[in-house]
Design a protein around this motif. Structure first.
Motif, mmCIF file in Angstrom:
data_model
loop_
_atom_site.group_PDB
_atom_site.id
_atom_site.type_symbol
_atom_site.label_atom_id
_atom_site.label_comp_id
_atom_site.label_asym_id
_atom_site.label_seq_id
_atom_site.Cartn_x
_atom_site.Cartn_y
_atom_site.Cartn_z
ATOM 1 N N UNK A 119 0.852 -1.189 0.000
ATOM 2 C CA UNK A 119 0.000 0.000 0.000
ATOM 3 C C UNK A 119 0.886 1.237 0.000
ATOM 4 N N UNK A 120 1.246 1.708 -1.181
ATOM 5 C CA UNK A 120 2.172 2.830 -1.300
ATOM 6 C C UNK A 120 1.482 4.175 -1.114
ATOM 7 N N UNK A 121 0.155 4.229 -1.230
ATOM 8 C CA UNK A 121 -0.560 5.492 -1.128
ATOM 9 C C UNK A 121 -1.568 5.450 0.012
ATOM 10 N N UNK A 122 -1.669 6.549 0.775
ATOM 11 C CA UNK A 122 -2.768 6.713 1.725
ATOM 12 C C UNK A 122 -4.031 7.102 0.965
ATOM 13 N N UNK A 123 -5.183 6.786 1.542
ATOM 14 C CA UNK A 123 -6.426 7.206 0.906
ATOM 15 C C UNK A 123 -7.576 6.253 1.163
ATOM 16 N N UNK A 149 -2.820 8.058 6.630
ATOM 17 C CA UNK A 149 -1.579 8.808 6.444
ATOM 18 C C UNK A 149 -0.622 8.538 7.601
ATOM 19 N N UNK A 150 0.653 8.573 7.329
ATOM 20 C CA UNK A 150 1.646 8.439 8.391
ATOM 21 C C UNK A 150 1.853 9.752 9.142
ATOM 22 N N UNK A 151 1.388 10.860 8.558
ATOM 23 C CA UNK A 151 1.452 12.163 9.199
ATOM 24 C C UNK A 151 0.107 12.442 9.881
ATOM 25 N N UNK A 152 0.096 13.257 10.945
ATOM 26 C CA UNK A 152 -1.176 13.568 11.607
ATOM 27 C C UNK A 152 -2.082 14.408 10.713
ATOM 28 N N UNK A 153 -3.383 14.131 10.773
ATOM 29 C CA UNK A 153 -4.404 14.899 10.054
ATOM 30 C C UNK A 153 -5.334 15.485 11.113
ATOM 31 N N UNK A 238 -6.376 16.344 -2.981
ATOM 32 C CA UNK A 238 -6.572 17.489 -3.862
ATOM 33 C C UNK A 238 -6.309 18.752 -3.056
ATOM 34 N N UNK A 239 -6.070 19.858 -3.747
ATOM 35 C CA UNK A 239 -6.057 21.132 -3.047
ATOM 36 C C UNK A 239 -7.460 21.352 -2.494
ATOM 37 N N UNK A 305 -1.457 15.104 3.148
ATOM 38 C CA UNK A 305 -0.100 14.800 2.678
ATOM 39 C C UNK A 305 -0.115 14.174 1.283
ATOM 40 N N UNK A 306 0.809 14.614 0.452
ATOM 41 C CA UNK A 306 0.877 14.120 -0.923
ATOM 42 C C UNK A 306 1.256 12.647 -0.959
ATOM 43 N N UNK A 307 0.707 11.949 -1.942
ATOM 44 C CA UNK A 307 1.120 10.567 -2.206
ATOM 45 C C UNK A 307 2.236 10.483 -3.235
ATOM 46 N N UNK A 308 2.725 11.642 -3.682
ATOM 47 C CA UNK A 308 3.878 11.652 -4.570
ATOM 48 C C UNK A 308 3.565 11.496 -6.045
ATOM 49 N N UNK A 309 2.307 11.667 -6.452
ATOM 50 C CA UNK A 309 1.999 11.630 -7.874
ATOM 51 C C UNK A 309 2.655 12.812 -8.567
#
Length: 434
Positions: A119-123, A149-153, A238-239, A305-309
Motif C-alpha cells: 500500500x504505497x498510497x494513503x487514501x 496517512x503516516x502524518x497527523x491529520x 486534492x487542493x 499529505x501528498x502521495x507523490x503523484x
C-alpha cells in the motif's frame, strides 16, 4: 419526505463529477512482521425492510479494512460461496501482482488464495468482490479499504460512508446487477443500515469518506446546513476546495474524502442522495445536547499529505490512444469470457505519459475505470488539466473526455466500462506498461 430542492438532473450529476470533483480483524503491525488478514466471503443478511425477512447477500462483513501507508499486508482470501470470486482493489495503484483475471485467477468455491498487497498510497479505496458478479444468484457487498496517512491529520472524527444500492423483489430477495430490474424497487443503505444517525457535537471537525458502492448509478450527495470541503477524490489528495452548492457527484466505485465543521447552532444535518431519478435522505448527522467541542472552528484545512503523484505530465510527447466503448464494440468483453490472451488496447513504455480519448458511443451515460494508475481529466483545449486525480469517470452519451496519466508502473492492467443501467454488463479490456 422532502428532497430539500435537491434535484440535479443526470447531466448535472455527471458534470458535477468533473467539476467537483469476514468479519476479519486487522492484526497489529510491527516493524518485523507484516500485518496478516483473513478475508472470508460468505452468505450474509441485511435488514432492508422494516417488516419481513432479511435479505440474503454475499459479504465480507461490516468492518472496513484499515492499514497505514507503506503497509504490506499478507492476505488470505477464503471463498465460502458456491461460485468463483476474484477481488478488484479499486484505486490501489501499481500492484500488478493482485490484478484480477490478468494475474490473479478466480478462486473456486471452498478454495483460498494468498497474496501480499503493498500500500504505497494513503487514501480511501475499495475491495470489490463483484467483478464476476453480474447475473449471480445474490448481490455482493463491497468492503472499504482505508489506508491512513503516516502524518497527523487534524480532525476529530474519521467516518466511512459506504453507500450501496439494492433492487428488491416483492418477496424481499435482491437481484444482482446484470439482471432485468423490472418489478423490483430500489433500496439504499449506508454501512449496511437504513438511514443511520451519527451523533456529532458543534464545531467538531469530521472527515467523511464517501464511497459510491452502487454498481451502476452516478449519485450526487449533499450535507444540509454545512460547508463541505473536498480534500481527496478517488483516494488521492486534492487542493482543498468547497463543493459547489454543497454537493458532490460520484460515479460507481468513486470515493470522496470531505471535511465539515459541525455548526454550533441547534439542528440536525440530513445527508441527501440523488440517484438521477429522485433525492432522498440516506443518513443524518444528529447534533448532541452537549456544548460545542471548542469555542471557535478549527482553522481552514490544509491539503492532505501528498502521495507523490507527478506535479506535471508531458502532454507534448504523450502516447495518444482513441478508446471507444458502447454500441457495437467487439473488443470489450464481459468478465466471464475475458481472457488475458486477448490483445491489449495499447502498450506504453514505462515513464511515458498516455492520453486516452474516451469515446462513449452508448445511448446513455457510461462509466470508465482505469486500473493501476490515477489520471488527470484534461481541459478541452489540451492546455491543462483539472486540479485533482481520478481513477473513475462518468461520460455522457455521445461525448468524449480525454484523460492523461504517467505510465509509472510496469505490468498488465485492466480497464472497465459499464453503462448506467442496472441490467447493463460490466465490460473489460487491458493495457500494458513495459
Amino acid at each position: 419526505m422532502s428532497d430539500h430542492n435537491f434535484r440535479p438532473n443526470r447531466r448535472a450529476v455527471v458534470a458535477g463529477l468533473a467539476a467537483a470533483a469476514l468479519q476479519a480483524p486487522n492484526s497489529a503491525t510491527s516493524a518485523e512482521e507484516a500485518p496478516r488478514l483473513a478475508l472470508r466471503c460468505r452468505s450474509d443478511v441485511l435488514r432492508l425492510r422494516e417488516k419481513g425477512p432479511a435479505t440474503e447477500v454475499w459479504s465480507f462483513g461490516d468492518q472496513p479494512l484499515r492499514f497505514k501507508r507503506s503497509d504490506r499486508p499478507e492476505i488470505t482470501l477464503v471463498n465460502d460461496l458456491p461460485k468463483p470470486i476474484v477481488l478488484n482493489w479499486r484505486g490501489v495503484d501499481g500492484v500488478a501482482a493482485v490484478e484480477p483475471l490478468l494475474v490473479r485467477s478466480a478462486v473456486a468455491p471452498s478454495a483460498s488464495d494468498n497474496f501480499r498487497l503493498p500500500l504505497r498510497h494513503a487514501g480511501t479505496y475499495l475491495c470489490d468482490p463483484a467483478l464476476l458478479g453480474d447475473g449471480a444468484a445474490r448481490p455482493f457487498r463491497a468492503l472499504p479499504l482505508i489506508v491512513g496517512e503516516n502524518e497527523p491529520v487534524r480532525v476529530d472524527r474519521d467516518e466511512v460512508f459506504l453507500i450501496e444500492g439494492w433492487r428488491l423483489k416483492p418477496d424481499g430477495s435482491a437481484i444482482a446487477p446484470g439482471l432485468d430490474p423490472e418489478g423490483t424497487v430500489p433500496v439504499y443503505t449506508v454501512n449496511g443500515a437504513l438511514t443511520p444517525e451519527i451523533r456529532v457535537r458543534g464545531r467538531e471537525r469530521l472527515r467523511l469518506r464517501f464511497i459510491n458502492g452502487l454498481p451502476r448509478h452516478v449519485i450526487a450527495l449533499k450535507i444540509e446546513h454545512a460547508d463541505v470541503t473536498i480534500m481527496a477524490l478517488d483516494g488521492q489528495p486534492a487542493e482543498p476546495f468547497l463543493a459547489r452548492g454543497g454537493a458532490l457527484a460520484l460515479a460507481p466505485g468513486s470515493r470522496a474524502d470531505v471535511f465539515i465543521d459541525v455548526p454550533p447552532s441547534p439542528g440536525n444535518s440530513p445527508i441527501l442522495m440523488h440517484d438521477g431519478d429522485a433525492g432522498r435522505p440516506i443518513a443524518q448527522l444528529v447534533r448532541s445536547d452537549q456544548a460545542p467541542l471548542r469555542n471557535e472552528n478549527l482553522p481552514s484545512p490544509v491539503a492532505l499529505p501528498s502521495n507523490g503523484l507527478p506535479a506535471r505530465l508531458d502532454l507534448k510527447s504523450a502516447l495518444r490512444v482513441d478508446l471507444p466503448f458502447g454500441g457495437e464494440q467487439k473488443d470489450w468483453l464481459p468478465p466471464a469470457t475475458f481472457a488475458s490472451t486477448a490483445p491489449p488496447a495499447f502498450r506504453a513504455k514505462a515513464g511515458r505519459t498516455v492520453v486516452l480519448s474516451l469515446i462513449n458511443r452508448a445511448s446513455m451515460t457510461s462509466v470508465f475505470h482505469l486500473h493501476g494508475h490515477h489520471f488527470r481529466l484534461l481541459d478541452r483545449l489540451d492546455d491543462g488539466w483539472k486540479p485533482f486525480w481520478l481513477d473513475t469517470i462518468a461520460i455522457d452519451a455521445g461525448q468524449t473526455q480525454r484523460i492523461a496519466f504517467a505510465a509509472e508502473y510496469v505490468g498488465r492492467w485492466l480497464m472497465e466500462t459499464v453503462e448506467t443501467n442496472w441490467s447493463a454488463p460490466r465490460l473489460l479490456r487491458w493495457y500494458s506498461v513495459e
